[in-house]
Design a protein around this motif. Structure first.
Motif, short mmCIF file in Angstrom:
data_model
loop_
_atom_site.label_atom_id
_atom_site.label_comp_id
_atom_site.label_asym_id
_atom_site.label_seq_id
_atom_site.Cartn_x
_atom_site.Cartn_y
_atom_site.Cartn_z
N HIS A 1 0.80 -1.22 0.00
CA HIS A 1 0.00 0.00 0.00
C HIS A 1 0.84 1.28 0.00
N ARG A 2 1.94 1.27 0.73
CA ARG A 2 2.73 2.50 0.87
C ARG A 2 3.89 2.58 -0.12
N THR A 3 4.36 1.43 -0.61
CA THR A 3 5.48 1.45 -1.58
C THR A 3 5.13 0.53 -2.77
N PRO A 4 4.04 0.80 -3.46
CA PRO A 4 3.62 -0.12 -4.53
C PRO A 4 4.65 -0.27 -5.65
N GLN A 5 5.35 0.79 -5.99
CA GLN A 5 6.35 0.68 -7.05
C GLN A 5 7.51 -0.21 -6.62
N ARG A 6 7.91 -0.12 -5.35
CA ARG A 6 8.95 -0.99 -4.81
C ARG A 6 8.50 -2.45 -4.90
N LEU A 7 7.23 -2.70 -4.61
CA LEU A 7 6.70 -4.05 -4.72
C LEU A 7 6.77 -4.55 -6.16
N VAL A 8 6.34 -3.74 -7.11
CA VAL A 8 6.38 -4.14 -8.51
C VAL A 8 7.81 -4.49 -8.92
N GLU A 9 8.74 -3.63 -8.60
CA GLU A 9 10.14 -3.86 -8.96
C GLU A 9 10.69 -5.11 -8.29
N TYR A 10 10.35 -5.31 -7.03
CA TYR A 10 10.85 -6.47 -6.30
C TYR A 10 10.29 -7.77 -6.90
N ALA A 11 8.99 -7.84 -7.03
CA ALA A 11 8.35 -9.08 -7.48
C ALA A 11 8.67 -9.41 -8.94
N THR A 12 8.64 -8.41 -9.80
CA THR A 12 8.89 -8.69 -11.22
C THR A 12 10.36 -8.99 -11.49
N GLY A 13 11.25 -8.52 -10.64
CA GLY A 13 12.68 -8.78 -10.86
C GLY A 13 13.24 -9.91 -10.03
N VAL B 1 -3.89 -17.56 -8.88
CA VAL B 1 -2.85 -16.74 -8.25
C VAL B 1 -2.55 -17.39 -6.88
N PRO B 2 -1.75 -18.45 -6.89
CA PRO B 2 -1.55 -19.19 -5.64
C PRO B 2 -0.60 -18.50 -4.66
N VAL B 3 -0.96 -18.59 -3.39
CA VAL B 3 -0.09 -18.21 -2.28
C VAL B 3 -0.19 -19.34 -1.27
N GLY B 4 0.94 -19.94 -0.95
CA GLY B 4 0.96 -20.95 0.10
C GLY B 4 0.84 -20.24 1.43
N THR B 5 -0.25 -20.44 2.15
CA THR B 5 -0.52 -19.69 3.36
C THR B 5 -0.16 -20.51 4.60
N PRO C 1 1.46 -10.65 0.10
CA PRO C 1 1.72 -11.94 -0.52
C PRO C 1 0.97 -12.13 -1.85
N GLY C 2 -0.28 -11.79 -1.88
CA GLY C 2 -1.07 -11.96 -3.10
C GLY C 2 -0.62 -11.05 -4.23
N MET C 3 -0.30 -9.81 -3.90
CA MET C 3 0.18 -8.90 -4.94
C MET C 3 1.52 -9.38 -5.48
N ALA C 4 2.41 -9.85 -4.61
CA ALA C 4 3.69 -10.38 -5.08
C ALA C 4 3.45 -11.59 -5.99
N ALA C 5 2.56 -12.48 -5.57
CA ALA C 5 2.27 -13.68 -6.36
C ALA C 5 1.68 -13.33 -7.72
N SER C 6 0.96 -12.22 -7.80
CA SER C 6 0.36 -11.84 -9.07
C SER C 6 1.39 -11.35 -10.08
N MET C 7 2.61 -11.10 -9.61
CA MET C 7 3.64 -10.53 -10.49
C MET C 7 4.82 -11.46 -10.75
N THR C 8 4.76 -12.69 -10.24
CA THR C 8 5.86 -13.64 -10.45
C THR C 8 5.31 -15.06 -10.50
N THR C 9 6.05 -15.93 -11.15
CA THR C 9 5.68 -17.35 -11.13
C THR C 9 6.44 -18.11 -10.05
#
Length: 171
Positions: A43-55, A112-116, A75-83
């Motif tokens: 929520h507060r650093t969405p661009q950092r999340l995109v860069e982290y998960a996609t890279g 969009v799996p996340v092992g919880t 977790p779900g947002m990260a999972a949506s951007m990586t396999t």
């Protein structure tokens, strides 16, 4: 951690989540699994999340452990951007004791799996162990370290209960 290239990324939504997520780091360190840790807020650093998960995959990560409290979208947002496998750790919140976090993480839509894992410390420990188990599928040395870790856990469990006040009750 060591100078080895990280295989596991541990991310959390805020600095306060470290008290829980450090337990995943401790397990990985004990098993000699290289990891990195970052504060990445959905929520507060969405661009950092995109860069982290996609890279993450290109940086050599194989698993992401994501801890989050409250709305727990990380977790779900990260999972949506990586396999890569993403393991979600619900961080205990003051208001609803982590149940809100658990529900947010566990209710991912199909595709969009996340092992919880469990709420709090136990979930973080198990996330570290599960990440190591995933990596151990292709790493015989890590598999041996994981088996030894499990054996030590078994050895710590006493066969008989202890009751110093009533030892005659133990048979």
């Amino acid at each position: 951690m060591s100078k080895a290239k990280p295989q596991v990324g541990i991310i959390m939504g805020s600095q306060s989540d470290w008290e829980t997520m450090r337990h995943a780091a401790e397990v990985l360190a004990e098993l000699q699994v290289p990891f990195e840790t970052r504060v990445v807020s959905a929520h507060r650093t969405p661009q950092r999340l995109v860069e982290y998960a996609t890279g993450a995959k290109d940086r050599g990560l194989s698993v992401i452990i994501a801890g989050a409290g409250g709305a727990a979208h990380l977790p779900g947002m990260a999972a949506s951007m990586t396999t890569l496998p993403v393991l979600g750790v619900p961080v205990e919140s003051r208001t609803l004791k982590g149940v809100d976090s658990l529900y947010s993480i566990v209710q991912m839509p199909g595709g969009v799996p996340v092992g919880t894992l469990a709420i709090g410390k136990a979930g973080a420990i198990n996330a570290g162990l599960l990440a190591a188990s995933i990596l151990a599928l292709a790493d015989a040395a890590l598999s041996a370290r994981l088996e030894a870790w499990r054996a030590r856990q078994t050895d710590k469990v006493a066969e008989l209960p202890v009751d110093p006040d009533r030892p005659e009750l133990i048979a």
